[in-house]
Design an enzyme around this catalytic site. Structure first.
Site, PDB file in Angstrom:
ATOM      1  N   ASP A   8      -2.314  -4.378   3.932  1.00 46.36           N
ATOM      2  CA  ASP A   8      -2.310  -4.564   5.380  1.00 46.36           C
ATOM      3  C   ASP A   8      -3.142  -5.774   5.793  1.00 46.36           C
ATOM      4  OD1 ASP A   8      -0.683  -2.412   5.681  1.00 46.36           O
ATOM      5  OD2 ASP A   8      -2.251  -1.021   6.308  1.00 46.36           O
ATOM      6  N   GLU A  51       0.821  -1.213   0.000  1.00 47.42           N
ATOM      7  CA  GLU A  51       0.000   0.000   0.000  1.00 47.42           C
ATOM      8  C   GLU A  51       0.857   1.266   0.000  1.00 47.42           C
ATOM      9  OE1 GLU A  51      -3.221   0.264   2.799  1.00 47.42           O
ATOM     10  OE2 GLU A  51      -3.300  -1.907   3.011  1.00 47.42           O
ATOM     11  N   TYR A 102       1.842  -4.732  13.550  1.00 43.09           N
ATOM     12  CA  TYR A 102       0.692  -4.057  12.957  1.00 43.09           C
ATOM     13  C   TYR A 102      -0.164  -3.426  14.047  1.00 43.09           C
ATOM     14  CZ  TYR A 102      -3.023  -3.091   9.640  1.00 43.09           C
ATOM     15  OH  TYR A 102      -3.948  -2.461   8.837  1.00 43.09           O
TER      16      TYR A 102
END
EC number: 5.6.2.1
Length: 825
Positions: free
Chosen positions: A83, A9, A311
């Site tokens: 993600d 991304e 994350y």
């Protein structure tokens, strides 16, 4: 050598992965979403409830570049590395469709930390796109779009409001309910008793056991801190309903000796807090670092892309075995006193939590790169929290001393930290103060030095700050942690909520008057939407879709049918509410911004204060008078009494690309209209203030600006009646240099609670202005002050000019609260 294209991304993430993967791999960025619902159109087919996606922004250009790379780059494999959450899965699905990748191809990889080992492991085990996770995200977008579009268009717009939403509406309701509690709160006065002793301690009369309420510890932890233990609560003082009752008890205590009845020592442990989830990270970022939810998430995103943390969108407090070993090795090497014999047991996940990801933690504890400057404080807190979660509990020695003075019982409490344990790491974020009591023995007689009665008042519930609101949203099941920042930003952007500055840098969320109106409208017309249950049930169904227990088409159809039935009832209820509260529809093509009340009086009629209204498409704001309908730009310059025709004010105006000009405020007025207008500066005779009138405490820059105006300040007041100069003598309009404002320490003569600033508008005479806008005091620099005080109220008497500038008179500085005026002799 096989060649692989990896699509991520973020371009920052692409740089990191390129360094890890080496030759044979090309890493490109999609820059987030390439496709989404259209921004202004509905984008959902209501017959099938299927979405109609479009390429937004630079999506078409990015897709074109990536498609060319896929088709002409000679790659053996294309991997989609967005993600590891629902939104990332949907991005991978959109990319696969746009790049025409095989539907069942093993093209999806995910990693929860950007380290060489994690990335290589992900590349070695690709999988197909998880369509159940994609369906859950697609359902969320459909729910958000239908609720947002239908409720906004059919309920909010006819009442002048901007929008409603599946999550923003119940979040606003929480804030409004708290505000109504505060407004309805009636403070109650009560009294407590305290005594201090020569032996070095103080005590108070505790409440009866039935009245006892748990109090927070002296270590400054938040009430909902997960490390709190019920056994650590302090005793609460007894509340007396009257001073007479408290004084009577105190008189009894004075008449008896104060004798120690008992000393109760006990050792307690305080458990370390768990590692961060998305929600608790945002809460602590607000409480401890004074960051907004958006700032916290932006900083966490930067840390994740730099490979410094795992994350940052997760509901789990679980960490991997490798992470536990890493923390224990670090503690053994640097802080062996904090290392427990065994690793702490993992906490059970909360009901409804998505436990697929690890908690937020550092990827390394030694040898890591420096964090980005804007995220350094957040990284330090994440690191400290992770280490603390794996350390020993903190050990306290707590002591309770009971003292009797006749029938009156007193209590003193103390706490001393004996073993810091996890506070070695978490101490800077958890205020800890020891309260040491002297050594006392049962039966010992104490020497009271002061017996005090304290008068106190109950306080209303506190407004939510962003951290507290996020905690409430999480416990209520409104939205997901990854959406909390967006919910709050929307409420602020819509002017439904504003931030109020509090002590120690805190900012509290307060609904505006407009926000309270919108909440009242939605509560009346669609009461289900404002409840916590309605949105929480939606979130549960989205989880069921992801887990395979429900299907997207069946759920959306059942929900939509019930939603439209509720909207049918809302139409009639909305019409009734609008009529009862005088709410009007938005102007077609108008700004759509809510009218914000100001304290600025209308320059034409003076009967009402302006309302500040946002122009459409974010092009500034204008002021509108609700009494005479006059409008002007917020930044327009105003010269009171400068019109040579009717002696009203002149206002700087600008039409299109024309040169600015000055026009009378009575242009277009219903009564006594005036058409005077001129280009160039408004007619004025320049003036210089009396230098002696500028206080010695004013700043040098303020004195210089005050001295720059020519002639005298009192002569400057005559500009209201001065004739305009010949056209040949007129000079171009003054530049749009910002108004200068210099602070002084001179108290305001009207309110006395604030100070005065010296305000110097571009090309105009300086004047004094109170820093408290509610006070509104202003005075031309150089105006005289009468030696004799006001005979009515004792206030300061100042020189004022008449509206036409032809004469001056004395007026009390406290006008209009005091009506004293007198002619100048």
């Amino acid at each position: 050598m096989p060649r692989t294209l990896v699509i991520v991304e973020s371009p920052n993430k692409a740089k990191k992965l390129t360094a890890f993967l080496g030759p044979g791999y090309t890493v490109k960025a999609s820059f987030g979403h390439v496709a989404d619902l259209p921004p202004k159109d509905y984008g959902v087919n209501l017959d099938t409830l299927e979405e109609q996606y479009v390429l937004r922004g630079k999506g078409a250009e990015i897709v074109k570049t990536l498609r060319a790379a896929v088709q002409g780059g000679g790659y053996d494999q294309v991997l989609l590395a967005s993600d590891p959450d629902r939104e990332g899965e949907a991005i991978a699905w959109h990319l696969a469709r746009q790049l025409k990748l095989p539907a069942r191809a093993a093209s999806r990889i995910e990693f929860r930390e950007i380290t060489a080992a994690a990335v290589r492991a992900a590349v070695a085990s690709p999988r197909p796109v998880d369509m159940r996770r994609v369906d859950a995200q697609r359902s969320r977008r459909v729910l958000d779009r239908i609720v947002g579009f239908d409720c906004s268009k059919e309920i909010c717009w006819p009442a002048g409001a901007q929008s409603a939403g599946r999550c923003q509406t119940p979040a606003l309701h929480l804030l409004c309910e708290r505000e109504r509690e505060i407004l309805a709160f009636a403070a109650r006065t009560y009294w407590t008793l305290e005594t201090t002793y020569a032996e070095g301690l103080s005590a108070f009369v505790p409440a009866d056991p039935k009245e006892q309420a748990s109090q927070p510890d002296t270590d400054g932890r938040e009430p909902d801190d997960p490390s709190r233990r019920s056994g650590e609560g302090r005793l609460a003082p007894k509340q007396y309903a009257s001073r007479e009752e408290a004084e009577a008890v105190l008189a009894t205590a004075r008449a008896h000796a104060h004798r120690v009845r008992g000393v109760e020592p006990r050792r307690t442990e305080r458990r370390p807090p768990p590692p961060y989830t998305t929600s608790t990270l945002q809460q602590d970022a607000s409480r401890k670092l004074r960051l907004s939810a958006k700032q916290a998430m932006d900083a966490a995103q930067a840390l994740f892309e730099a490979g410094l943390i795992t994350y940052h969108r997760t509901d789990s407090t679980r960490v991997s075995d490798d992470a536990v070993d890493m923390a224990r090795a670090f503690m053994a090497a640097h802080h062996s006193e904090t290392l427990p014999a065994q690793a702490p047991r993992a906490r059970a996940p909360k009901a409804g939590a998505q436990d697929a990801h690890e908690a937020i933690r550092p990827t390394h504890l030694e040898g890591e790169d420096a964090p980005p400057p804007q995220a350094a404080k957040l990284y330090a807190m994440i690191r400290a929290r992770f280490l603390a979660s794996q350390a020993k509990p903190a050990v306290f020695d707590r002591t309770t001393v009971w003292i009797d003075s006749g029938p009156i019982a007193w209590v003193a409490e103390g706490a001393v930290l004996r073993e810091p344990g996890f506070l070695v790491f978490w101490g800077p974020y958890s205020r800890q103060e020891d309260v040491v009591l002297p050594a006392l023995a049962p039966g010992q007689v104490l020497s009271p030095t002061d017996l005090l009665v304290h008068e106190k008042q109950t306080t209303p519930p506190s407004r939510y700050d962003q951290g507290a609101l996020i905690k409430k949203l999480e416990t209520s099941g409104i939205g997901r942690p990854a959406t909390f920042a967006g919910i709050i930003e929307t409420l602020l952007k819509r002017d439904y909520v504003r931030e109020l500055a509090g002590g120690k840098g805190k900012k509290f969320l307060q609904p505006t008057e407009f926000g309270l109106q919108v909440d009242g409208l939605m509560s009346h017309t669609f009461p289900d939407l404002v409840t916590e249950r309605y949105t929480a049930e939606m979130e549960a169904q989205l989880d069921a879709i992801e887990g395979g227990a429900a299907t997207r088409p069946a759920y959306l159809r059942a929900w939509y049918d019930a939603f439209r039935a509720a909207m049918a009832r809302a139409h009639q209820l909305g019409a009734e509410y609008r009529q009862a509260h005088g709410l009007r529809a938005r102007r077609p093509g108008g700004g759509g911004g809510a009218a914000e009340e100001t304290t600025v009086r209308c320059d034409r009629c003076g009967e009402a204060t302006y309302r500040k209204i946002a122009r459409k498409k974010g092009k500034g704001s204008f002021l509108a008078c609700p009494a005479c309908r006059m409008t002007r730009d917020v930044r327009a310059k105003v010269r009171p009494g400068a019109c040579p025709t009717c002696h009203s004010a002149l206002i700087e105006k600008k039409i299109g690309k024309m040169t600015p000009f000055w026009g009378c405020v009575r242009y277009g007025a219903a009564e006594r209209p005036c058409t005077y207008a001129e280009r160039g500066p408004a007619p004025t005779a320049t003036a210089t203030p009396d230098a002696a009138a500028v206080p010695a405490r004013a700043t040098k820059s303020a004195v210089k600006r005050a001295a720059k105006t020519s002639t005298t300040q009192r002569a400057g007041a005559k500009r209201a009646v001065a004739a305009p100069p010949p056209a040949a003598e007129r000079v171009p309009a003054a530049s749009s240099r910002p108004t200068a404002r210099d602070a002084t320490d001179r108290p305001c003569p009207r309110c006395s609670s604030a100070t005065l600033d010296v305000v110097t508008p571009s090309g105009e005479a300086p004047f004094w202005a109170c820093t408290d806008r509610a006070c509104g005091f202003t005075l031309l620099v150089g105006a005289r002050r009468r030696a004799q005080p006001c005979p009515h109220c004792g206030g300061v008497v100042l020189e004022r000019r008449s509206a036409d500038g032809a004469s001056s008179f004395w007026e009390c500085a406290r006008h209009p609260a005091c009506d004293y005026t007198a002619a100048r002799g």
